[in-house]
Write an enzyme that holds these catalytic residues in place. Sequence first.
Site, PDB file in Angstrom:
ATOM      1  N   HIS A   1       0.809  -1.217   0.000  1.00  0.00           N
ATOM      2  CA  HIS A   1       0.000   0.000   0.000  1.00  0.00           C
ATOM      3  C   HIS A   1       0.842   1.267   0.000  1.00  0.00           C
ATOM      4  CE1 HIS A   1      -3.371  -2.679   0.991  1.00  0.00           C
ATOM      5  NE2 HIS A   1      -4.137  -1.705   0.567  1.00  0.00           N
ATOM      6  N   GLY A   2       2.045   1.204   0.470  1.00  0.00           N
ATOM      7  CA  GLY A   2       2.850   2.414   0.452  1.00  0.00           C
ATOM      8  C   GLY A   2       4.171   2.253   1.159  1.00  0.00           C
TER       9      GLY A   2
END
Length: 477
Positions: free
Chosen positions: A326-327
């Site tokens: 996700h990041g």
Amino acid sequence: MLFNSIGFLIFLPIVFCLYWFVFNKKFQQQNRLLLLASFYFYACWDWRFLFLLMFSIGLDYFSGIKIENSKNKNEAKFWLTLSIVINLGFLGFFKYYNFFVGSFAELLNGFGFKANVWLLKVILPVGISFYTFHGLSYVIDVYKKRIKAERDFTDYAVFVSYFPLLVAGPIERATHLLPQIQKKRVFNYEQAADGMRQILWGFFKKMVIADNCAPLVNEIFTNYQTESPGTLAIGAVLFAFQIYGDFSGYSDIALGVSRLFGIELLKNFAFPYFSRDIAEFWRRWHISLSSWFRDYLYIPLGGSKGGLPMKIRNTFIIFLVSGFWHGANWTFIIWGGLNALYFMPLLLTNKNRQNLEVAAQGKLLPSFKESLQMFITFMATCIAWVFFRAATVSQAFEYIKRICSKDLFTIPHPLPVKIIALVGCMLLVEWINREKFHGLEIKRFSPWIRRSFYVVIIYIILRYANFGNNEFIYFQF
């Protein structure tokens, strides 16, 4: 180009009319149109990164053929490894370079060494995580002989770049999408009409729920040090609905748009906030990603076939990798780890597959036990979402610490009554239709009641939607 933009509202009818009225004689012509439309759709965001998408398509198309034509397993494994390394190399460079370099510099600084590092100053190519995973699943499936290598370049390119799913999923499988691309599509009114209903519900969740929650959530998280505990709790809950409305709204629009072209995409959300435990939540939230990690990471690692230590290890791996996907921030990794901890009691007691059916199936209302289970699961999810939303780990801990106060149950002023009412409307509609494919699949009522309800939804969108052309949260992933 955003789904909630004027440009898309012009783009979609043009492509639809060309698809069904000009290029409807041969599906190959329709596929070429979809490919050109998809490239244009992506180039509207930033044409400079179109080459990266094209390179990824060419790499995996060529690798798939080389894997299938290999004379022995070592040769096939070489082409598979090459494809995986290059794909993950690009993903890692654009998405994770700054994270690793910055973390290494902080580690050196912690030991007293001054580190001057070069950080990448470039925006993340939109959708790179999604189309990279499309290509990876394809070459792995060819290697595992689950699917034949695709020889038609256009068909394969459409599979990877198909514009409804290109920038934020769902993450498709070649075994599901390619067969639909490779055959003639006939216009189906019922399919298209239901697709329009799903699009309408997606716009409601994005523009009414998510975009109305966003300004208040941003204000609360920005000023969390001065906000009351009750306000912080509301901020965490509203972010849960913001990210749900934003991402599931995008998925509904994507699936609905695709159905207009006679192509069914994988379902990505199944009313996750009605889950009774965290395992059920992850079977209902971002389904295409969860199943991707299950099939291409969890099972190859041994899945649940080994002993308890292996099950625990594999569970933590997929949740941590999911967080990192996700990041490039420690907040996402902790978010993934926290969900793994939530999962542990179910795994240890072998109850991780006890809630396979929808809550209160066939009933109007849930039992007290189910209501309590849903409430606890939702609250635990909201706590985890704080880490997902916070800018730093320390901010997330401080935010949660400030919530845990004796003033928690003091009613905040002003109370966001309008947003709470709109969220309540969404939950009511989805609860009634929780056994259906999407929120507006309301076939049980007479036509005039359904049409009246659609008019009400359109009115609410026109009345309360935020028309600020707000981007979707998952574009950054």
